[in-house]
Enzyme design. Sequence first.
Site, PDB file in Angstrom:
ATOM      1  N   ARG A 116       0.808  -0.971   0.077  1.00  0.00           N
ATOM      2  CA  ARG A 116      -0.037  -0.090  -0.236  1.00  0.00           C
ATOM      3  C   ARG A 116       0.776   1.377  -0.037  1.00  0.00           C
ATOM      4  O   ARG A 116       0.634   2.166   0.680  1.00  0.00           O
ATOM      5  CB  ARG A 116      -0.938  -0.120   1.436  1.00  0.00           C
ATOM      6  N   SER A 142     -10.300   0.234   3.517  1.00  0.00           N
ATOM      7  CA  SER A 142      -9.718  -0.181   4.841  1.00  0.00           C
ATOM      8  C   SER A 142      -9.062   1.215   5.401  1.00  0.00           C
ATOM      9  O   SER A 142      -8.195   1.876   4.835  1.00  0.00           O
ATOM     10  CB  SER A 142      -8.647  -1.280   4.564  1.00  0.00           C
ATOM     11  N   GLU A 167      -3.870   3.371   6.744  1.00  0.00           N
ATOM     12  CA  GLU A 167      -3.782   3.427   5.282  1.00  0.00           C
ATOM     13  C   GLU A 167      -4.561   4.448   4.798  1.00  0.00           C
ATOM     14  O   GLU A 167      -3.637   4.825   3.477  1.00  0.00           O
ATOM     15  CB  GLU A 167      -4.679   2.049   4.881  1.00  0.00           C
TER      16      GLU A 167
HETATM   17  C1  LIG Z   1     -15.637   0.738  -0.552  1.00  0.00           C
HETATM   18  C2  LIG Z   1     -14.016   0.842  -0.902  1.00  0.00           C
HETATM   19  C3  LIG Z   1     -13.337  -0.233  -0.753  1.00  0.00           C
HETATM   20  C4  LIG Z   1     -11.970  -0.123  -1.402  1.00  0.00           C
HETATM   21  N1  LIG Z   1     -11.081  -1.295  -1.510  1.00  0.00           N
HETATM   22  C5  LIG Z   1      -9.810  -1.132  -1.488  1.00  0.00           C
HETATM   23  C6  LIG Z   1      -9.035  -2.334  -1.758  1.00  0.00           C
HETATM   24  O1  LIG Z   1      -9.514  -3.299  -1.996  1.00  0.00           O
HETATM   25  N2  LIG Z   1      -7.821  -2.105  -1.798  1.00  0.00           N
HETATM   26  C7  LIG Z   1      -7.078  -1.021  -2.135  1.00  0.00           C
HETATM   27  O2  LIG Z   1      -5.926  -0.941  -2.022  1.00  0.00           O
HETATM   28  N3  LIG Z   1      -8.024   0.035  -1.723  1.00  0.00           N
HETATM   29  C8  LIG Z   1      -9.286   0.254  -1.586  1.00  0.00           C
HETATM   30  N4  LIG Z   1      -9.994   1.271  -1.249  1.00  0.00           N
HETATM   31  C9  LIG Z   1      -9.173   2.572  -1.020  1.00  0.00           C
HETATM   32  C10 LIG Z   1      -9.247   3.571  -2.249  1.00  0.00           C
HETATM   33  O3  LIG Z   1     -10.393   2.854  -3.338  1.00  0.00           O
HETATM   34  C11 LIG Z   1      -7.963   3.146  -3.167  1.00  0.00           C
HETATM   35  O4  LIG Z   1      -6.710   3.368  -2.418  1.00  0.00           O
HETATM   36  C12 LIG Z   1      -7.755   4.162  -4.608  1.00  0.00           C
HETATM   37  O5  LIG Z   1      -6.957   3.487  -5.351  1.00  0.00           O
HETATM   38  C13 LIG Z   1      -7.696   5.346  -4.258  1.00  0.00           C
HETATM   39  O6  LIG Z   1      -7.689   6.194  -5.591  1.00  0.00           O
HETATM   40  P1  LIG Z   1      -8.400   7.698  -5.551  1.00  0.00           P
HETATM   41  O7  LIG Z   1      -8.392   8.170  -6.995  1.00  0.00           O
HETATM   42  O8  LIG Z   1      -9.571   7.836  -4.826  1.00  0.00           O
HETATM   43  O9  LIG Z   1      -7.431   8.321  -4.883  1.00  0.00           O
HETATM   44  P2  LIG Z   1      -7.654   9.759  -3.802  1.00  0.00           P
HETATM   45  O10 LIG Z   1      -8.399   9.281  -2.695  1.00  0.00           O
HETATM   46  O11 LIG Z   1      -8.172  10.706  -4.721  1.00  0.00           O
HETATM   47  O12 LIG Z   1      -5.880  10.109  -3.601  1.00  0.00           O
HETATM   48  C14 LIG Z   1      -5.165   9.374  -2.554  1.00  0.00           C
HETATM   49  C15 LIG Z   1      -3.975   9.833  -2.594  1.00  0.00           C
HETATM   50  O13 LIG Z   1      -3.167   9.587  -4.357  1.00  0.00           O
HETATM   51  C16 LIG Z   1      -2.782  10.883  -4.628  1.00  0.00           C
HETATM   52  N5  LIG Z   1      -2.925  10.728  -5.759  1.00  0.00           N
HETATM   53  C17 LIG Z   1      -4.348  10.603  -6.549  1.00  0.00           C
HETATM   54  N6  LIG Z   1      -4.059  10.905  -8.051  1.00  0.00           N
HETATM   55  C18 LIG Z   1      -2.809  10.911  -8.077  1.00  0.00           C
HETATM   56  C19 LIG Z   1      -2.086  11.240  -9.286  1.00  0.00           C
HETATM   57  N7  LIG Z   1      -2.379  11.381 -10.432  1.00  0.00           N
HETATM   58  N8  LIG Z   1      -0.591  11.288  -8.945  1.00  0.00           N
HETATM   59  C20 LIG Z   1       0.009  11.190  -7.736  1.00  0.00           C
HETATM   60  N9  LIG Z   1      -0.892  11.175  -6.544  1.00  0.00           N
HETATM   61  C21 LIG Z   1      -2.113  11.143  -6.836  1.00  0.00           C
HETATM   62  C22 LIG Z   1      -3.744  11.757  -3.595  1.00  0.00           C
HETATM   63  O14 LIG Z   1      -2.794  13.100  -3.771  1.00  0.00           O
HETATM   64  C23 LIG Z   1      -3.678  11.347  -2.367  1.00  0.00           C
HETATM   65  O15 LIG Z   1      -2.722  11.630  -1.594  1.00  0.00           O
HETATM   66  C24 LIG Z   1     -11.434   1.228  -1.087  1.00  0.00           C
HETATM   67  C25 LIG Z   1     -12.078   2.381  -1.053  1.00  0.00           C
HETATM   68  C26 LIG Z   1     -13.522   2.093  -0.631  1.00  0.00           C
HETATM   69  C27 LIG Z   1     -14.410   3.486  -0.250  1.00  0.00           C
END
Ligand SMILES: Cc1cc2nc3c(=O)[nH]c(=O)nc-3n(C[C@H](O)[C@H](O)[C@H](O)COP(=O)(O)OP(=O)(O)OC[C@H]3O[C@@H](n4cnc5c(N)ncnc54)[C@H](O)[C@@H]3O)c2cc1C
Length: 308
Positions: free
Chosen positions: A177, A229, A299
């Site tokens: 992660r 998580s 996380e």
């Molecule tokens: C119901 C649910 C289930 C989930 N299941 C999982 C799972 O199974 N496994 C898992 O790992 N996670 C899971 N997650 C967490 C989340 O979905 C992931 O971590 C996802 O990859 C985050 O993506 P995001 O675009 O929403 O990031 P954001 O929340 O928008 O950003 C998270 C971080 O990433 C950075 N970021 C975003 N885009 C970029 C970019 N282009 N360049 C550099 N930095 C960037 C942001 O600045 C921030 O620091 C889950 C979440 C939910 C709500």
Amino acid sequence: MHKLDPSLFSPYEKAFLSDEPLSRHAFSLCGGPCAGLLRVENGEMLRDAMERCIDRKLPYRVFGGMTNVLVSDDGFDGVILLNRSGSVSHSEDESGKVTLYADSGAGMAAVVRYCCENSISGFEWAAGLPGTVGGAVYGNAGAFGSDISQSFLCGTTVDRNGCVLQMTKSDMEFDYRSSVLKREAKNSVLLDTVFQLHRGTKAAIIAACEEHRAARKATQPVDAHSLGSVFKNPPNESAGKLIQAAGLKGFSIGKATVSMKHANFITTEAGVRAADYHQLVVHVQKTVFELFGVLLEPEIEMLGFEAK
Ligand SMILES: Cc1cc2nc3c(=O)[nH]c(=O)nc-3n(C[C@H](O)[C@H](O)[C@H](O)COP(=O)(O)OP(=O)(O)OC[C@H]3O[C@@H](n4cnc5c(N)ncnc54)[C@H](O)[C@@H]3O)c2cc1C
């Protein structure tokens, strides 16, 4: 809060909102206002918007789906670039090796759908994973024994000085992660990515995706608002099992609740305060530490709670 010069994003007026509550965009329903929010439609616009912020020395952050970040009720005194650059394409060689090209703002759901439609195998584990490619690479998102690093080949990043860099898988230094993007103080933004996948059988790919979605539905509160998580699994332990064993399932502070379905999820309802969510995170950490001597490491990313 910064008062933004109206000419800051003059070419993109329709995509810009000033003094915008982040609770309207965050999947957690939490978060105070930001000075300005720009919905970015492609990689070129993302680079240009970053340059405009850099030139004016304005603080900025790039977010994708906001499914893994908790912003405080005080909000963010700068610009949020909400990445919606969404292009996905692929090429294929005779051996069935598939190279997939995706903008960092492409939703993982759209990428998985694209793979299903084009009989591309390798992303079945990501069915049901919310958020964007950029967020997934940043945090090396994973599930069902796989993660994004498995298929990541290379990507283009741009740093805080506007320098563009091609980064390979080894440059990304993926870990559980985590990636170099996450560890190195949010300095670089991912613009686009190239993944190595392979040709598969459409029916088998769709069936595997459905299986993964069903497994999520059976074990996670997928119909509620959350950030996934909350804590990383400690070595050889399950954060969810520890939280459940601490008797915290169903425990609430305000409108933030430890899920009854999966103890490592905190679910939220409309009107939730980020402060309640944060207090609940601290309470869970403290209780688990006192009972089992294990310090759970978040996380999710928490922004604006540093001095609290
Ligand atoms: C119901 C649910 C289930 C989930 N299941 C999982 C799972 O199974 N496994 C898992 O790992 N996670 C899971 N997650 C967490 C989340 O979905 C992931 O971590 C996802 O990859 C985050 O993506 P995001 O675009 O929403 O990031 P954001 O929340 O928008 O950003 C998270 C971080 O990433 C950075 N970021 C975003 N885009 C970029 C970019 N282009 N360049 C550099 N930095 C960037 C942001 O600045 C921030 O620091 C889950 C979440 C939910 C709500």
